[in-house]
Design a protein around this motif. Structure first.
Motif, PDB file in Angstrom:
ATOM      1  N   ASN A  25       0.861  -1.044  -0.079  1.00 51.83           N
ATOM      2  CA  ASN A  25       0.203  -0.034  -0.069  1.00 51.83           C
ATOM      3  C   ASN A  25       0.850   1.260   0.065  1.00 51.83           C
ATOM      4  OD1 ASN A  25      -1.720   2.149   0.476  1.00 51.83           O
ATOM      5  ND2 ASN A  25      -2.681   1.371   2.292  1.00 51.83           N
ATOM      6  N   PRO A  26       0.840   2.222  -0.937  1.00 54.56           N
ATOM      7  CA  PRO A  26       1.518   3.349  -0.786  1.00 54.56           C
ATOM      8  C   PRO A  26       1.497   4.459  -0.019  1.00 54.56           C
ATOM      9  CG  PRO A  26      -0.191   3.541  -2.907  1.00 54.56           C
ATOM     10  CD  PRO A  26      -0.256   2.006  -1.961  1.00 54.56           C
ATOM     11  N   ALA A  27       0.194   4.385   0.665  1.00 53.91           N
ATOM     12  CA  ALA A  27       0.114   5.151   1.818  1.00 53.91           C
ATOM     13  C   ALA A  27       0.347   4.582   3.283  1.00 53.91           C
ATOM     14  CB  ALA A  27      -1.691   5.359   1.795  1.00 53.91           C
ATOM     15  N   SER A  28       1.128   3.377   3.089  1.00 52.03           N
ATOM     16  CA  SER A  28       1.511   3.042   4.433  1.00 52.03           C
ATOM     17  C   SER A  28       2.669   3.853   5.064  1.00 52.03           C
ATOM     18  CB  SER A  28       2.161   1.630   4.333  1.00 52.03           C
ATOM     19  OG  SER A  28       1.175   0.699   3.832  1.00 52.03           O
ATOM     20  N   PRO A  29       2.941   3.705   6.219  1.00 57.40           N
ATOM     21  CA  PRO A  29       3.763   4.805   6.830  1.00 57.40           C
ATOM     22  C   PRO A  29       5.190   4.373   6.188  1.00 57.40           C
ATOM     23  CG  PRO A  29       2.605   3.974   8.564  1.00 57.40           C
ATOM     24  CD  PRO A  29       2.397   3.430   7.210  1.00 57.40           C
ATOM     25  N   ALA A  30       5.901   5.381   5.603  1.00 52.34           N
ATOM     26  CA  ALA A  30       7.183   5.202   4.897  1.00 52.34           C
ATOM     27  C   ALA A  30       7.932   6.482   4.859  1.00 52.34           C
ATOM     28  CB  ALA A  30       6.823   4.694   3.555  1.00 52.34           C
ATOM     29  N   SER A  31       9.231   6.503   4.276  1.00 48.32           N
ATOM     30  CA  SER A  31      10.071   7.686   4.282  1.00 48.32           C
ATOM     31  C   SER A  31      11.116   7.271   3.401  1.00 48.32           C
ATOM     32  CB  SER A  31      10.779   7.943   5.556  1.00 48.32           C
ATOM     33  OG  SER A  31      11.643   7.043   6.122  1.00 48.32           O
ATOM     34  N   GLY A  32      11.739   8.358   2.866  1.00 42.24           N
ATOM     35  CA  GLY A  32      12.942   8.329   2.053  1.00 42.24           C
ATOM     36  C   GLY A  32      13.538   9.462   1.939  1.00 42.24           C
ATOM     37  N   SER A  33      14.581   9.562   1.314  1.00 37.32           N
ATOM     38  CA  SER A  33      15.463  10.815   0.861  1.00 37.32           C
ATOM     39  C   SER A  33      15.297  11.282  -0.501  1.00 37.32           C
ATOM     40  CB  SER A  33      17.194  10.318   1.059  1.00 37.32           C
ATOM     41  OG  SER A  33      17.410   9.890   2.333  1.00 37.32           O
ATOM     42  N   LEU A  34      15.428  12.551  -0.673  1.00 41.12           N
ATOM     43  CA  LEU A  34      15.041  13.221  -2.047  1.00 41.12           C
ATOM     44  C   LEU A  34      16.385  14.156  -2.197  1.00 41.12           C
ATOM     45  CD1 LEU A  34      11.287  14.501  -1.401  1.00 41.12           C
ATOM     46  CD2 LEU A  34      12.252  12.488  -2.471  1.00 41.12           C
ATOM     47  N   SER A  35      16.695  13.947  -3.716  1.00 42.74           N
ATOM     48  CA  SER A  35      17.942  14.872  -4.192  1.00 42.74           C
ATOM     49  C   SER A  35      17.179  15.275  -5.486  1.00 42.74           C
ATOM     50  CB  SER A  35      19.054  13.979  -4.661  1.00 42.74           C
ATOM     51  OG  SER A  35      19.656  13.333  -3.553  1.00 42.74           O
ATOM     52  N   ASP A  36      17.379  16.858  -5.302  1.00 46.14           N
ATOM     53  CA  ASP A  36      16.796  17.660  -6.576  1.00 46.14           C
ATOM     54  C   ASP A  36      17.539  18.280  -7.357  1.00 46.14           C
ATOM     55  OD1 ASP A  36      13.241  17.540  -6.280  1.00 46.14           O
ATOM     56  OD2 ASP A  36      14.557  16.853  -4.326  1.00 46.14           O
ATOM     57  N   VAL A  37      17.424  18.435  -8.592  1.00 44.24           N
ATOM     58  CA  VAL A  37      18.138  19.470  -9.419  1.00 44.24           C
ATOM     59  C   VAL A  37      17.483  20.309 -10.240  1.00 44.24           C
ATOM     60  CG1 VAL A  37      20.038  19.561 -11.260  1.00 44.24           C
ATOM     61  CG2 VAL A  37      20.022  17.729  -9.612  1.00 44.24           C
ATOM     62  N   VAL A  38      17.699  21.558 -10.166  1.00 42.07           N
ATOM     63  CA  VAL A  38      16.793  22.616 -10.847  1.00 42.07           C
ATOM     64  C   VAL A  38      17.104  22.459 -12.261  1.00 42.07           C
ATOM     65  CG1 VAL A  38      16.303  25.021 -11.298  1.00 42.07           C
ATOM     66  CG2 VAL A  38      16.625  24.186  -8.967  1.00 42.07           C
ATOM     67  N   ILE A  39      16.069  22.109 -13.168  1.00 43.61           N
ATOM     68  CA  ILE A  39      16.451  22.100 -14.522  1.00 43.61           C
ATOM     69  C   ILE A  39      15.574  22.775 -15.320  1.00 43.61           C
ATOM     70  CG2 ILE A  39      16.924  19.643 -14.314  1.00 43.61           C
ATOM     71  CD1 ILE A  39      14.052  18.951 -15.387  1.00 43.61           C
ATOM     72  N   GLY A  40      14.735  23.774 -14.953  1.00 41.45           N
ATOM     73  CA  GLY A  40      14.046  25.008 -15.586  1.00 41.45           C
ATOM     74  C   GLY A  40      13.413  25.726 -14.877  1.00 41.45           C
ATOM     75  N   GLY A  41      12.809  26.719 -15.327  1.00 39.80           N
ATOM     76  CA  GLY A  41      11.869  27.770 -14.452  1.00 39.80           C
ATOM     77  C   GLY A  41      11.204  28.737 -15.491  1.00 39.80           C
ATOM     78  N   THR A  42      10.385  29.651 -14.932  1.00 39.34           N
ATOM     79  CA  THR A  42       9.554  30.469 -15.699  1.00 39.34           C
ATOM     80  C   THR A  42       9.573  31.831 -15.007  1.00 39.34           C
ATOM     81  OG1 THR A  42       7.510  30.035 -15.010  1.00 39.34           O
ATOM     82  CG2 THR A  42       8.304  28.783 -16.922  1.00 39.34           C
ATOM     83  N   GLY A  43       9.237  32.883 -15.740  1.00 42.17           N
ATOM     84  CA  GLY A  43       9.218  34.149 -14.846  1.00 42.17           C
ATOM     85  C   GLY A  43      10.570  34.729 -13.910  1.00 42.17           C
ATOM     86  N   LEU A  44      10.192  34.794 -12.874  1.00 39.68           N
ATOM     87  CA  LEU A  44      11.346  35.255 -11.957  1.00 39.68           C
ATOM     88  C   LEU A  44      12.484  34.139 -11.882  1.00 39.68           C
ATOM     89  CD1 LEU A  44      12.619  37.019  -9.623  1.00 39.68           C
ATOM     90  CD2 LEU A  44      11.277  35.657  -8.142  1.00 39.68           C
ATOM     91  N   PHE A  45      12.084  32.670 -12.203  1.00 39.55           N
ATOM     92  CA  PHE A  45      12.899  31.588 -12.092  1.00 39.55           C
ATOM     93  C   PHE A  45      13.717  31.338 -13.301  1.00 39.55           C
ATOM     94  CE2 PHE A  45      10.037  31.459  -8.294  1.00 39.55           C
ATOM     95  CZ  PHE A  45      10.671  31.883  -7.447  1.00 39.55           C
ATOM     96  N   ALA A  46      13.199  31.912 -14.391  1.00 40.09           N
ATOM     97  CA  ALA A  46      13.841  31.697 -15.602  1.00 40.09           C
ATOM     98  C   ALA A  46      15.559  31.588 -15.782  1.00 40.09           C
ATOM     99  CB  ALA A  46      13.243  32.563 -16.686  1.00 40.09           C
ATOM    100  N   GLY A  47      15.848  30.634 -16.099  1.00 38.26           N
ATOM    101  CA  GLY A  47      17.570  30.615 -16.148  1.00 38.26           C
ATOM    102  C   GLY A  47      17.963  30.183 -14.754  1.00 38.26           C
ATOM    103  N   ALA A  48      17.255  29.724 -13.680  1.00 33.15           N
ATOM    104  CA  ALA A  48      17.442  29.340 -12.385  1.00 33.15           C
ATOM    105  C   ALA A  48      18.365  28.038 -12.481  1.00 33.15           C
ATOM    106  CB  ALA A  48      16.450  29.231 -11.236  1.00 33.15           C
ATOM    107  N   SER A  49      19.150  27.998 -11.400  1.00 30.17           N
ATOM    108  CA  SER A  49      19.985  26.798 -11.314  1.00 30.17           C
ATOM    109  C   SER A  49      19.950  26.276  -9.715  1.00 30.17           C
ATOM    110  CB  SER A  49      21.296  26.707 -11.741  1.00 30.17           C
ATOM    111  OG  SER A  49      22.267  27.903 -11.038  1.00 30.17           O
ATOM    112  N   GLY A  50      20.620  24.995  -9.374  1.00 28.48           N
ATOM    113  CA  GLY A  50      20.700  24.875  -7.967  1.00 28.48           C
ATOM    114  C   GLY A  50      20.439  23.403  -7.836  1.00 28.48           C
ATOM    115  N   THR A  51      20.747  22.954  -6.338  1.00 25.49           N
ATOM    116  CA  THR A  51      20.398  21.428  -6.050  1.00 25.49           C
ATOM    117  C   THR A  51      19.580  21.748  -4.634  1.00 25.49           C
ATOM    118  OG1 THR A  51      22.409  21.570  -4.998  1.00 25.49           O
ATOM    119  CG2 THR A  51      22.168  20.667  -7.278  1.00 25.49           C
TER     120      THR A  51
END
Length: 176
Positions: free
Chosen positions: A121-147
């Motif tokens: 069941n995907p709603a069971s108690p669970a946890s995990g780590s997340l790693s994100d990379v900025v790959i795009g943006g619009t408006g104020l965030f156009a050309g943004a980068s980061g992790t």
């Protein structure tokens, strides 16, 4: 006669030097300054109901979730995650909408954990780590980068409605 030619050459050289100096001054005055980029320390927190309203337009498990929260220092935000929609199907796409624009992040989930034992069941108690990379943006965030990196914790059954808690932090660089 020789001294007259020498005087003319010296005068011509001085005139050329003065003209060149004037041209450099005009060029320097008309060159626009290069705007510097700005890097922000960012924290984000989102609550994502597992069983969203059918009328909300949000994806439901197993395709994804959407939610609401805050991205500091930018303010209130909404997010939507589409599972398997990025990196040629090997990562997820998280779209964050903030006043002034959107950010698109490629997100990788790792280190899954469940207290006791994991259930299908995907709603069971669970946890995990997340790693994100900025790959795009619009408006104020156009050309943004980061992790960003952080965690996701899922709690509650899918009936009536459990939720995911997403916590991310990192840096975001906006072009000048």
């Amino acid at each position: 006669m020789r001294s007259l030619d020498r005087a003319r050459r010296i005068g011509a050289v001085r005139g050329g030097v003065i003209a060149a100096a004037g041209a450099l001054a005009v060029a320097a005055a008309t060159v626009s300054p290069v705007a510097a980029s700005t890097t922000y320390a960012v924290t984000a927190h989102f609550s994502e109901p597992i069983a969203p309203s059918v009328l909300s337009g949000c994806p439901a498990a197993p395709e994804g979730f959407c939610g609401f929260g805050r991205v500091t220092p930018f303010g209130s935000a909404t997010d939507m995650i589409a599972f398997g929609a990025g990196c040629g199907g090997t990562c997820d796409l998280r779209t964050i909408t903030i006043a002034g624009g959107t950010l698109v992040l490629a997100e990788t989930f790792s280190e899954p954990g469940c207290p006791g034992s994991c259930h299908p069941n995907p709603a069971s108690p669970a946890s995990g780590s997340l790693s994100d990379v900025v790959i795009g943006g619009t408006g104020l965030f156009a050309g943004a980068s980061g992790t960003l990196s952080g965690t996701v914790k899922v709690a509650g059954g899918s009936k009536p409605a459990g939720e995911s808690q997403v916590m991310l932090s990192g840096t975001l660089t906006l072009p000048g």
